[in-house]
Scaffold this motif. Structure first.
Motif, PDB file in Angstrom:
ATOM      1  N   PRO A   1       9.277   6.137   4.088  1.00  0.00           N
ATOM      2  CA  PRO A   1       8.295   7.224   4.242  1.00  0.00           C
ATOM      3  C   PRO A   1       8.766   8.238   5.280  1.00  0.00           C
ATOM      4  O   PRO A   1       9.576   7.918   6.154  1.00  0.00           O
ATOM      5  N   TYR A   2       8.278   9.444   5.150  1.00  0.00           N
ATOM      6  CA  TYR A   2       8.617  10.522   6.095  1.00  0.00           C
ATOM      7  C   TYR A   2       7.758  10.342   7.346  1.00  0.00           C
ATOM      8  O   TYR A   2       6.551  10.550   7.301  1.00  0.00           O
ATOM      9  N   TRP A   3       8.388   9.915   8.402  1.00  0.00           N
ATOM     10  CA  TRP A   3       7.676   9.668   9.661  1.00  0.00           C
ATOM     11  C   TRP A   3       8.285  10.529  10.744  1.00  0.00           C
ATOM     12  O   TRP A   3       9.514  10.501  10.963  1.00  0.00           O
ATOM     13  N   ASP A   4       7.451  11.249  11.444  1.00  0.00           N
ATOM     14  CA  ASP A   4       7.895  12.014  12.622  1.00  0.00           C
ATOM     15  C   ASP A   4       9.164  12.818  12.310  1.00  0.00           C
ATOM     16  O   ASP A   4      10.157  12.748  13.037  1.00  0.00           O
TER      17      ASP A   4
ATOM     18  N   ALA B   1       0.828  -1.218   0.000  1.00  0.00           N
ATOM     19  CA  ALA B   1       0.000   0.000   0.000  1.00  0.00           C
ATOM     20  C   ALA B   1       0.861   1.267   0.000  1.00  0.00           C
ATOM     21  O   ALA B   1       0.356   2.374  -0.167  1.00  0.00           O
ATOM     22  N   SER B   2       2.155   1.106   0.169  1.00  0.00           N
ATOM     23  CA  SER B   2       3.048   2.260   0.347  1.00  0.00           C
ATOM     24  C   SER B   2       3.271   3.031  -0.953  1.00  0.00           C
ATOM     25  O   SER B   2       3.679   2.475  -1.973  1.00  0.00           O
ATOM     26  N   ARG B   3       3.055   4.336  -0.869  1.00  0.00           N
ATOM     27  CA  ARG B   3       3.301   5.194  -2.036  1.00  0.00           C
ATOM     28  C   ARG B   3       4.794   5.393  -2.244  1.00  0.00           C
ATOM     29  O   ARG B   3       5.254   5.571  -3.364  1.00  0.00           O
ATOM     30  N   THR B   4       5.551   5.355  -1.128  1.00  0.00           N
ATOM     31  CA  THR B   4       7.009   5.479  -1.248  1.00  0.00           C
ATOM     32  C   THR B   4       7.561   4.282  -2.016  1.00  0.00           C
ATOM     33  O   THR B   4       8.449   4.426  -2.873  1.00  0.00           O
ATOM     34  N   LEU B   5       7.045   3.099  -1.706  1.00  0.00           N
ATOM     35  CA  LEU B   5       7.505   1.892  -2.403  1.00  0.00           C
ATOM     36  C   LEU B   5       7.142   1.947  -3.884  1.00  0.00           C
ATOM     37  O   LEU B   5       7.942   1.579  -4.752  1.00  0.00           O
TER      38      LEU B   5
ATOM     39  N   THR C   1      11.536   9.282  -0.666  1.00  0.00           N
ATOM     40  CA  THR C   1      10.571   9.412   0.426  1.00  0.00           C
ATOM     41  C   THR C   1       9.281  10.039  -0.064  1.00  0.00           C
ATOM     42  O   THR C   1       9.260  10.690  -1.127  1.00  0.00           O
ATOM     43  N   THR C   2       8.208   9.808   0.677  1.00  0.00           N
ATOM     44  CA  THR C   2       6.979  10.568   0.460  1.00  0.00           C
ATOM     45  C   THR C   2       6.513  11.094   1.811  1.00  0.00           C
ATOM     46  O   THR C   2       6.757  10.470   2.838  1.00  0.00           O
ATOM     47  N   ALA C   3       5.853  12.246   1.766  1.00  0.00           N
ATOM     48  CA  ALA C   3       5.420  12.883   3.011  1.00  0.00           C
ATOM     49  C   ALA C   3       3.967  13.330   2.912  1.00  0.00           C
ATOM     50  O   ALA C   3       3.498  13.748   1.853  1.00  0.00           O
ATOM     51  N   GLY C   4       3.288  13.242   4.057  1.00  0.00           N
ATOM     52  CA  GLY C   4       1.897  13.695   4.106  1.00  0.00           C
ATOM     53  C   GLY C   4       1.807  15.200   3.937  1.00  0.00           C
ATOM     54  O   GLY C   4       0.918  15.708   3.268  1.00  0.00           O
ATOM     55  N   GLY C   5       2.764  15.912   4.560  1.00  0.00           N
ATOM     56  CA  GLY C   5       2.808  17.369   4.443  1.00  0.00           C
ATOM     57  C   GLY C   5       4.013  17.780   3.606  1.00  0.00           C
ATOM     58  O   GLY C   5       4.405  17.052   2.686  1.00  0.00           O
ATOM     59  N   TYR C   6       4.596  18.928   3.992  1.00  0.00           N
ATOM     60  CA  TYR C   6       5.772  19.416   3.263  1.00  0.00           C
ATOM     61  C   TYR C   6       6.996  19.350   4.183  1.00  0.00           C
ATOM     62  O   TYR C   6       6.936  19.771   5.334  1.00  0.00           O
ATOM     63  N   ILE C   7       8.089  18.827   3.670  1.00  0.00           N
ATOM     64  CA  ILE C   7       9.266  18.566   4.498  1.00  0.00           C
ATOM     65  C   ILE C   7      10.003  19.858   4.840  1.00  0.00           C
ATOM     66  O   ILE C   7      10.446  20.043   5.977  1.00  0.00           O
TER      67      ILE C   7
ATOM     68  N   GLY D   1       3.200  16.461   0.384  1.00  0.00           N
ATOM     69  CA  GLY D   1       1.839  17.012   0.446  1.00  0.00           C
ATOM     70  C   GLY D   1       0.771  15.993   0.074  1.00  0.00           C
ATOM     71  O   GLY D   1      -0.340  16.363  -0.296  1.00  0.00           O
ATOM     72  N   LEU D   2       1.106  14.706   0.217  1.00  0.00           N
ATOM     73  CA  LEU D   2       0.184  13.664  -0.256  1.00  0.00           C
ATOM     74  C   LEU D   2      -1.093  13.560   0.597  1.00  0.00           C
ATOM     75  O   LEU D   2      -2.109  13.068   0.122  1.00  0.00           O
ATOM     76  N   ASP D   3      -0.999  13.969   1.868  1.00  0.00           N
ATOM     77  CA  ASP D   3      -2.169  13.800   2.747  1.00  0.00           C
ATOM     78  C   ASP D   3      -2.928  15.103   2.972  1.00  0.00           C
ATOM     79  O   ASP D   3      -3.814  15.179   3.818  1.00  0.00           O
ATOM     80  N   ILE D   4      -2.582  16.101   2.215  1.00  0.00           N
ATOM     81  CA  ILE D   4      -3.253  17.404   2.396  1.00  0.00           C
ATOM     82  C   ILE D   4      -4.565  17.422   1.610  1.00  0.00           C
ATOM     83  O   ILE D   4      -4.588  17.110   0.405  1.00  0.00           O
TER      84      ILE D   4
HETATM   85  C1  LIG Z   1       3.729   6.987  11.931  1.00  0.00           C
HETATM   86  C2  LIG Z   1       3.571   8.086  10.914  1.00  0.00           C
HETATM   87  C3  LIG Z   1       4.252   9.275  11.082  1.00  0.00           C
HETATM   88  C4  LIG Z   1       4.117  10.304  10.135  1.00  0.00           C
HETATM   89  N1  LIG Z   1       4.781  11.482  10.339  1.00  0.00           N
HETATM   90  C5  LIG Z   1       4.647  12.476   9.446  1.00  0.00           C
HETATM   91  C6  LIG Z   1       5.316  13.721   9.645  1.00  0.00           C
HETATM   92  O1  LIG Z   1       6.050  13.929  10.605  1.00  0.00           O
HETATM   93  N2  LIG Z   1       5.142  14.694   8.707  1.00  0.00           N
HETATM   94  C7  LIG Z   1       4.368  14.507   7.585  1.00  0.00           C
HETATM   95  O2  LIG Z   1       4.284  15.419   6.755  1.00  0.00           O
HETATM   96  N3  LIG Z   1       3.726  13.327   7.382  1.00  0.00           N
HETATM   97  C8  LIG Z   1       3.848  12.322   8.279  1.00  0.00           C
HETATM   98  N4  LIG Z   1       3.196  11.132   8.069  1.00  0.00           N
HETATM   99  C9  LIG Z   1       2.460  10.923   6.801  1.00  0.00           C
HETATM  100  C10 LIG Z   1       3.335  10.189   5.796  1.00  0.00           C
HETATM  101  O3  LIG Z   1       4.558  10.862   5.574  1.00  0.00           O
HETATM  102  C11 LIG Z   1       2.667  10.003   4.432  1.00  0.00           C
HETATM  103  O4  LIG Z   1       1.375   9.477   4.546  1.00  0.00           O
HETATM  104  C12 LIG Z   1       3.522   9.147   3.530  1.00  0.00           C
HETATM  105  O5  LIG Z   1       3.154   9.331   2.184  1.00  0.00           O
HETATM  106  C13 LIG Z   1       3.426   7.684   3.908  1.00  0.00           C
HETATM  107  O6  LIG Z   1       4.177   6.917   2.998  1.00  0.00           O
HETATM  108  P1  LIG Z   1       3.722   5.459   2.534  1.00  0.00           P
HETATM  109  O7  LIG Z   1       2.476   5.604   1.679  1.00  0.00           O
HETATM  110  O8  LIG Z   1       4.892   4.985   1.773  1.00  0.00           O
HETATM  111  O9  LIG Z   1       3.467   4.659   3.772  1.00  0.00           O
HETATM  112  C14 LIG Z   1       3.300  10.105   9.002  1.00  0.00           C
HETATM  113  C15 LIG Z   1       2.622   8.903   8.828  1.00  0.00           C
HETATM  114  C16 LIG Z   1       2.745   7.903   9.783  1.00  0.00           C
HETATM  115  C17 LIG Z   1       2.002   6.599   9.572  1.00  0.00           C
END
Ligand SMILES: Cc1cc2nc3c(=O)[nH]c(=O)nc-3n(C[C@H](O)[C@H](O)[C@H](O)COP(=O)(O)O)c2cc1C
Length: 193
Positions: free
Chosen positions: A88-91, A17-21, A133-139, A169-172
């Motif tokens: 993925p960009y986590w925390d 399911a990972s977008r980074t992958l 990497t991919t991020a939900g917001g902007y790095i 910005g994937l989760d915005i």
């Molecule tokens: C545990 C966790 C921590 C995350 N931390 C952040 C964060 O610090 N900043 C951000 O912009 N997005 C954060 N996200 C959102 C992910 O970066 C985003 O959904 C990313 O695309 C996930 O990649 P994936 O699809 O490869 O799993 C986090 C998501 C998870 C599950």
């Protein structure tokens, strides 16, 4: 021409399911003449260097047993020319799985050594790092994951070229993740060149 040895470190916890992958797989498909070894970090049973394992490592190094199973990941890492990481960009950085991997491969006497001045000298073939990497917001300025990995790869393992491929910005709400991911492919050529 001999094939390039690529080590692909997959730290994408969400699996298929990972977008980074998905982004990483599209990049890997573009590398010409490559022998790719894929390491799904989640399946390696990586353990932290706790007191017992640190002791075991010191003992093996003292005995000169650098080909012991304990060093299997370090020895695989040593042989790779390009290191491609998908995390993925986590925390503000990456999943702890990737730190565990580095804890297992950063080993003086196996993957690097110290010279007389106390500076690390690589014992690896690594030439290039590509960090995906991919991020939900902007790095933005908070690029601690890539910055850390790049420092380790350049300072310990002698990497000369490091590249970042990111989709942000994937989760915005209101953004179009599919379009953002597709557009991220424009970063591939700089990493391949
Ligand atoms: C545990 C966790 C921590 C995350 N931390 C952040 C964060 O610090 N900043 C951000 O912009 N997005 C954060 N996200 C959102 C992910 O970066 C985003 O959904 C990313 O695309 C996930 O990649 P994936 O699809 O490869 O799993 C986090 C998501 C998870 C599950």
């Amino acid at each position: 021409m001999p094939k390039k040895d690529i080590l692909f470190l997959n730290a994408c916890v969400r699996g298929e399911a990972s977008r980074t992958l998905d982004l990483a797989n599209r990049f890997l498909a573009q590398i010409p003449n490559a022998e790719i070894t894929c390491l799904p970090l989640e399946k390696l049973g990586l353990l932290p260097l706790d007191r017992a394992r640190l002791h075991e490592r010191d003992h093996l190094l003292h005995e000169g047993k650098t080909d012991a199973p304990f060093f299997v990941h370090a020895n695989t890492f040593r042989r790779a020319q390009w290191i491609v990481i998908a995390a993925p960009y986590w925390d503000l950085s990456f999943p702890s799985l990737l730190k565990l991997y580095f804890e297992n491969v950063c080993c003086s006497g196996v993957t690097f050594a110290y010279d007389e001045a106390g500076c690390p000298v690589s014992l690896c073939r690594a030439e290039r790092l590509i960090y995906i990497t991919t991020a939900g917001g902007y790095i933005g300025e908070n690029n601690y994951g890539y910055t850390y990995v790049r420092a380790v790869m350049e300072q310990f393992f002698g990497v000369k070229k490091s590249c970042l491929i990111s989709a942000e910005g994937l989760d915005i709400v209101g953004n179009d993740p599919k379009a953002i991911l597709a557009a991220a492919a424009s970063q591939f050529s700089a990493a391949l060149g």
